[in-house]
Design an enzyme around this catalytic site. Structure first.
Site, PDB file in Angstrom:
ATOM      1  N   CYS A 213       5.280  -1.297  -6.208  1.00  0.00           N
ATOM      2  CA  CYS A 213       4.221  -0.326  -6.492  1.00  0.00           C
ATOM      3  C   CYS A 213       4.136   0.716  -5.377  1.00  0.00           C
ATOM      4  O   CYS A 213       3.989   0.366  -4.202  1.00  0.00           O
ATOM      5  CB  CYS A 213       2.898  -1.088  -6.599  1.00  0.00           C
ATOM      6  SG  CYS A 213       1.487  -0.044  -6.899  1.00  0.00           S
TER       7      CYS A 213
ATOM      8  N   HIS B  11       6.157   4.388 -12.813  1.00  0.00           N
ATOM      9  CA  HIS B  11       6.266   4.788 -14.215  1.00  0.00           C
ATOM     10  C   HIS B  11       7.088   6.052 -14.447  1.00  0.00           C
ATOM     11  O   HIS B  11       7.527   6.305 -15.559  1.00  0.00           O
ATOM     12  CB  HIS B  11       4.866   5.034 -14.798  1.00  0.00           C
ATOM     13  CG  HIS B  11       4.037   3.799 -14.943  1.00  0.00           C
ATOM     14  ND1 HIS B  11       3.736   2.977 -13.890  1.00  0.00           N
ATOM     15  CD2 HIS B  11       3.444   3.259 -16.031  1.00  0.00           C
ATOM     16  CE1 HIS B  11       2.975   1.979 -14.330  1.00  0.00           C
ATOM     17  NE2 HIS B  11       2.787   2.126 -15.618  1.00  0.00           N
TER      18      HIS B  11
ATOM     19  N   GLU C 155       3.297   4.218 -20.532  1.00  0.00           N
ATOM     20  CA  GLU C 155       2.925   2.929 -21.132  1.00  0.00           C
ATOM     21  C   GLU C 155       2.766   3.032 -22.649  1.00  0.00           C
ATOM     22  O   GLU C 155       3.021   2.074 -23.366  1.00  0.00           O
ATOM     23  CB  GLU C 155       1.641   2.393 -20.483  1.00  0.00           C
ATOM     24  CG  GLU C 155       1.884   2.039 -19.034  1.00  0.00           C
ATOM     25  CD  GLU C 155       0.977   0.952 -18.492  1.00  0.00           C
ATOM     26  OE1 GLU C 155       0.127   0.441 -19.229  1.00  0.00           O
ATOM     27  OE2 GLU C 155       1.142   0.633 -17.300  1.00  0.00           O
TER      28      GLU C 155
ATOM     29  N   CYS D 106       6.209   7.049  -8.193  1.00  0.00           N
ATOM     30  CA  CYS D 106       5.385   6.130  -8.982  1.00  0.00           C
ATOM     31  C   CYS D 106       6.317   5.324  -9.881  1.00  0.00           C
ATOM     32  O   CYS D 106       7.289   5.881 -10.410  1.00  0.00           O
ATOM     33  CB  CYS D 106       4.376   6.927  -9.820  1.00  0.00           C
ATOM     34  SG  CYS D 106       3.403   5.893 -10.932  1.00  0.00           S
TER      35      CYS D 106
ATOM     36  N   ASP E 230       3.862  -5.618  -8.277  1.00  0.00           N
ATOM     37  CA  ASP E 230       3.380  -4.315  -8.717  1.00  0.00           C
ATOM     38  C   ASP E 230       1.966  -4.496  -9.267  1.00  0.00           C
ATOM     39  O   ASP E 230       1.532  -5.609  -9.560  1.00  0.00           O
ATOM     40  CB  ASP E 230       4.305  -3.749  -9.802  1.00  0.00           C
ATOM     41  CG  ASP E 230       3.837  -2.380 -10.287  1.00  0.00           C
ATOM     42  OD1 ASP E 230       3.571  -1.516  -9.437  1.00  0.00           O
ATOM     43  OD2 ASP E 230       3.689  -2.180 -11.502  1.00  0.00           O
ATOM     44  N   SER E 231       1.302  -3.368  -9.432  1.00  0.00           N
ATOM     45  CA  SER E 231      -0.044  -3.417 -10.013  1.00  0.00           C
ATOM     46  C   SER E 231      -0.002  -3.817 -11.487  1.00  0.00           C
ATOM     47  O   SER E 231      -1.018  -4.158 -12.072  1.00  0.00           O
ATOM     48  CB  SER E 231      -0.687  -2.036  -9.875  1.00  0.00           C
ATOM     49  OG  SER E 231       0.155  -1.059 -10.452  1.00  0.00           O
TER      50      SER E 231
HETATM   51  N1  DGL Z   1       2.428   1.045  -9.982  1.00  0.00           N
HETATM   52  C1  DGL Z   1       1.637   2.190  -9.613  1.00  0.00           C
HETATM   53  C2  DGL Z   1       2.418   3.034  -8.611  1.00  0.00           C
HETATM   54  O1  DGL Z   1       3.642   2.999  -8.540  1.00  0.00           O
HETATM   55  C3  DGL Z   1       1.235   3.008 -10.820  1.00  0.00           C
HETATM   56  C4  DGL Z   1       0.161   2.357 -11.676  1.00  0.00           C
HETATM   57  C5  DGL Z   1      -1.138   2.157 -10.924  1.00  0.00           C
HETATM   58  O2  DGL Z   1      -1.858   3.133 -10.668  1.00  0.00           O
HETATM   59  O3  DGL Z   1      -1.428   1.013 -10.593  1.00  0.00           O
HETATM   60  O4  DGL Z   1       1.833   3.755  -7.856  1.00  0.00           O
END
Ligand code: DGL
Length: 276
Positions: A82, A195, A161, A193, A19-20
């Protein structure tokens, strides 16, 4: 019969998840719940997060770097947790590597189609995910009948977050972001997403109880189980203290521990900072 020991060995290899940043821990949580015997090697690109506002080229470049790192850990499967990276990098990663690789888009789209009866489906995600139209394409590929309405909700990432996922500010932001989608007679809304599952309550009360929320991460965990089962790659042995999951990050941001705990609902052990 001959290749049984080899399969056994392959099955004990870890699943790579990337993930990012910490958001992908929502997917790890679902994987842990569904597949408690599976060891996970996670990479969170915390030094370069967010991916959601970056260009396609940059996201593909980052995704390849992370995937090469995880391949060296002898993973048996790669999960792109991600949504943004799944939206743009999946075809490139599939061309480069020869293990099963899945993103979160198709599983989320499939579950949405199974749920809808009005054929009006909403998608929320980062700007990158929405602009890529990845969910729309995946949904239309399964059913041409569906109408897909999308909106980016970038502030949700920061609210999740910061632990502001249930307060009145979160509710106000949700009402503002979701106001266009509310007029579309949706019965299904994809949380596109990592989050957004943390804001489920607020999103649900904003759109109302008639709209089913699809958690792509949860659907992806089910798909991982299906794929591993089909290939006889499910690990049948219980994990031990020696054989635990490992988490790599590209930076330790302030509040890392607190944020990761919120996403995984347990303390994150064995975290290492690495340079790609
Ligand atoms: N993990 C990213 C997503 O699911 C969200 C956070 C980001 O923008 O890197 O798209």
């Amino acid at each position: 019969m001959n290749n049984l020991p080899q399969k056994y060995d392959e099955a004990s290899r870890p699943i790579g998840v990337f993930d990012s940043g910490v958001g992908g821990l929502t997917v790890v949580k679902e994987l842990n719940r569904l597949l408690p015997n599976e060891r996970i090697i996670y990479f969170g690109d915390t030094g370069r997060v967010p991916y959601g506002n970056k260009s396609r080229e940059t996201i593909i470049h980052y995704s390849l770097q992370v995937a090469y790192f995880l391949m060296k850990k002898k993973i048996k499967m790669l999960v792109i947790a991600c949504n943004t990276a799944s939206s743009v990098s999946l075809p490139t990663l599939k061309r480069h590597f020869h293990i099963p690789i899945i993103g979160v888009i198709e599983p989320g789209a499939k579950a949405a189609i199974e749920n809808t009866s009005t054929n009006n489906i909403g998608v929320i995600g980062t700007l990158g995910t929405v602009k890529s139209n990845a969910y729309k394409k995946a949904l239309k590929k399964i059913s041409r009948k569906v109408n897909v309405y999308q909106d980016p909700c970038p502030l949700f990432v920061h609210l999740a977050e910061d632990g502001w996922n249930k307060n009145k500010i979160a509710r106000m932001v949700a009402d503002e972001y979701l106001k266009n989608l509310k007029g579309k007679d949706l019965d299904t809304l994809i949380l596109g997403c990592t989050h957004y599952p943390l804001l489920k309550e607020v999103i649900q009360s904003s759109v109302g109880n008639k709209v089913a929320l699809i958690d792509s991460g949860k659907e992806t965990a089910k798909e991982v189980k299906r794929i591993l089962d089909k290939r006889h790659l499910l690990n049948s042995r219980k994990l031990t203290e020696k054989n635990h999951s490992i988490f790599y990050v590209s930076d330790f941001p302030h509040k890392f521990k607190e944020v990761s705990q919120r996403f995984l609902s347990k303390e994150l052990k064995h975290v290492h900072k690495v340079k790609l």
